[in-house]
Scaffold this motif. Structure first.
Motif, mmCIF file in Angstrom:
data_model
loop_
_atom_site.group_PDB
_atom_site.id
_atom_site.type_symbol
_atom_site.label_atom_id
_atom_site.label_comp_id
_atom_site.label_asym_id
_atom_site.label_seq_id
_atom_site.Cartn_x
_atom_site.Cartn_y
_atom_site.Cartn_z
ATOM 1 N N LEU A 140 61.331 -113.769 39.192
ATOM 2 C CA LEU A 140 60.794 -114.326 37.948
ATOM 3 C C LEU A 140 61.078 -113.402 36.768
ATOM 4 C CD1 LEU A 140 57.393 -115.752 39.225
ATOM 5 C CD2 LEU A 140 59.513 -117.000 38.754
ATOM 6 N N LYS A 141 61.064 -112.103 37.014
ATOM 7 C CA LYS A 141 61.379 -111.159 35.931
ATOM 8 C C LYS A 141 62.843 -111.309 35.518
ATOM 9 C CE LYS A 141 58.976 -107.716 35.245
ATOM 10 N NZ LYS A 141 58.164 -106.468 35.214
ATOM 11 N N ILE A 142 63.730 -111.481 36.478
ATOM 12 C CA ILE A 142 65.145 -111.687 36.166
ATOM 13 C C ILE A 142 65.331 -113.002 35.413
ATOM 14 C CG2 ILE A 142 67.434 -112.082 37.168
ATOM 15 C CD1 ILE A 142 66.499 -110.314 39.542
ATOM 16 N N ARG A 143 64.638 -114.035 35.856
ATOM 17 C CA ARG A 143 64.760 -115.330 35.187
ATOM 18 C C ARG A 143 64.375 -115.239 33.717
ATOM 19 N NH1 ARG A 143 60.805 -120.465 36.163
ATOM 20 N NH2 ARG A 143 59.362 -118.959 35.264
ATOM 21 N N ASP A 144 63.359 -114.468 33.421
ATOM 22 C CA ASP A 144 62.801 -114.458 32.070
ATOM 23 C C ASP A 144 63.348 -113.346 31.186
ATOM 24 O OD1 ASP A 144 61.250 -116.620 32.849
ATOM 25 O OD2 ASP A 144 59.532 -115.376 33.410
ATOM 26 N N ASN A 145 64.163 -112.452 31.770
ATOM 27 C CA ASN A 145 64.661 -111.312 30.992
ATOM 28 C C ASN A 145 66.109 -111.026 31.349
ATOM 29 O OD1 ASN A 145 61.966 -110.054 29.790
ATOM 30 N ND2 ASN A 145 61.560 -110.588 31.923
ATOM 31 N N GLU A 146 66.951 -110.901 30.352
ATOM 32 C CA GLU A 146 68.351 -110.540 30.591
ATOM 33 C C GLU A 146 68.471 -109.106 31.085
ATOM 34 O OE1 GLU A 146 72.490 -110.215 27.972
ATOM 35 O OE2 GLU A 146 70.834 -111.468 27.261
ATOM 36 N N PHE A 147 67.678 -108.200 30.500
ATOM 37 C CA PHE A 147 67.652 -106.794 30.911
ATOM 38 C C PHE A 147 66.352 -106.561 31.685
ATOM 39 C CE2 PHE A 147 70.730 -106.863 27.597
ATOM 40 C CZ PHE A 147 71.626 -105.848 27.890
#
Length: 339
Positions: A140-147
């Motif tokens: 979910l962190k990857i989904r919501d953040n490019e970095f």
């Protein structure tokens, strides 16, 4: 209500297991996905298994092939066994699929019904829940953040690292696939994720308290009520009549469920038990068009409303021709259900 199909690319016949036969089975699966798209169904899901009899160990590849021969149907995993996967790689695969499909990709993530993936990829079953919790957090962190900056127990830390490609859809839809564990229903509500409930036996209405836990957790966590979604994954089959559907479905269903039952300590499947499951309140959705449409609406009412239902057609070792016919009939079910 969205109506669709889930497939495990299953091949239960031990006498039909050569590479050439596997090639034909995969080709026929892609034909069925294309047919579902032309029929007007909303979604087609591919599961993930790592055992003999299933050809779905790499679902993103199957869905990518399907994307090239479909135009409208949404393409999803059903489910991605996230506990035994690298969330970075999973996201990259499905973000790529989203670009290929023109924004028609989804994921249903879960812990899986079988545990074969854990020893295969070097994970300990004693970490069953901890693995999933940590990897879902990272996904979910990857989904919501490019970095991404993140650290955990089971994977090396990430320090402001970018993850590419980014999907066409922002955010990429991720559903949480659940069985009968209350904590899983609450987790989906707290995280604000759409819920996909797999009900493969028993009486569907008995899951209402669990679905209510999801709804309560969703609202308490402050997520918008109008974005809440509950989906239902059910074993089923639609035939030209209820009698024909039962006649087609029961023999293969009994054989496959008895085989699974030998691993899990279930009693052998009998016709009496099957007919109970296929009855008005049972979890199996087997029958003619009108009967199936009525049962779907009853299930929806019993669960307080569902937004998606997917048929699992693989269980009964039905022929490609029977499955193609059933897909056509499921399209008629959809028209009735949605008025």
């Amino acid at each position: 209500m969205e109506i669709g199909i889930d497939s495990f690319a299953a091949k239960f016949s031990e006498s039909n297991s050569t590479a050439a036969d596997d090639r034909q089975a995969m080709h026929q699966l892609l034909e069925r996905i294309g047919h579902a798209d032309r029929t007007g169904l909303d979604v087609f899901g591919i599961g993930e298994h790592h055992r003999k009899g299933f050809l779905d160990s790499a679902p993103a590849l199957i869905l990518a092939a399907a994307a090239s021969r479909t135009r409208n149907i949404r393409l999803t995993s059903a489910v991605t066994v996230l506990s035994a996967a690298d969330p970075v790689r999973v996201f990259q695969e499905f973000a790529t699929l989203d670009l290929i499909s023109g924004g028609r990709t989804e994921m249903v993530v879960g812990r899986g019904s079988f545990t074969d993936a854990f020893p295969l990829f070097g994970y300990n079953l004693s970490d069953y829940d901890a693995l999933f919790t940590e990897k879902l957090d990272l996904l979910l962190k990857i989904r919501d953040n490019e970095f991404v900056t993140w650290s955990g127990k089971f994977r090396p830390a990430m320090r402001n690292q970018p993850v590419y490609p980014r999907p066409l859809q922002q955010p990429l839809p991720i559903w949480l696939g659940v069985g009968g564990t209350p904590q899983s229903f609450v987790r989906a509500g707290v995280l604000g994720l759409p819920l996909m409930v797999a009900i493969i036996g028993g009486e569907t209405h008995r899951f209402r308290p669990l679905v209510d836990l999801y709804r309560e957790a969703w609202l308490k966590s402050g997520h918008p009520a109008e974005k809440m979604s509950v989906g239902l994954h059910s074993l089923g089959y639609v035939g030209p009549t209820t009698e024909a559907a039962v006649r087609d479905f029961y023999p293969g269903y009994a054989e496959s469920m008895t085989k699974v039952g030998e691993e899990r300590g279930w009693p052998p499947m009998t016709e009496e038990r099957f007919l109970g499951q296929a009855g008005p309140r049972g979890a199996l959705i087997v029958g003619g068009v009108d009967e199936v449409a009525e049962k779907i609406l009853r299930h929806s009412e019993a669960l307080g409303g569902i937004s998606r239902l997917t048929f699992q057609l693989d269980t009964a070792s039905l022929s490609h021709e029977k499955l193609m016919e059933s897909i056509e009939l499921i399209g008629k079910v959809k028209q009735i259900v949605n008025g």
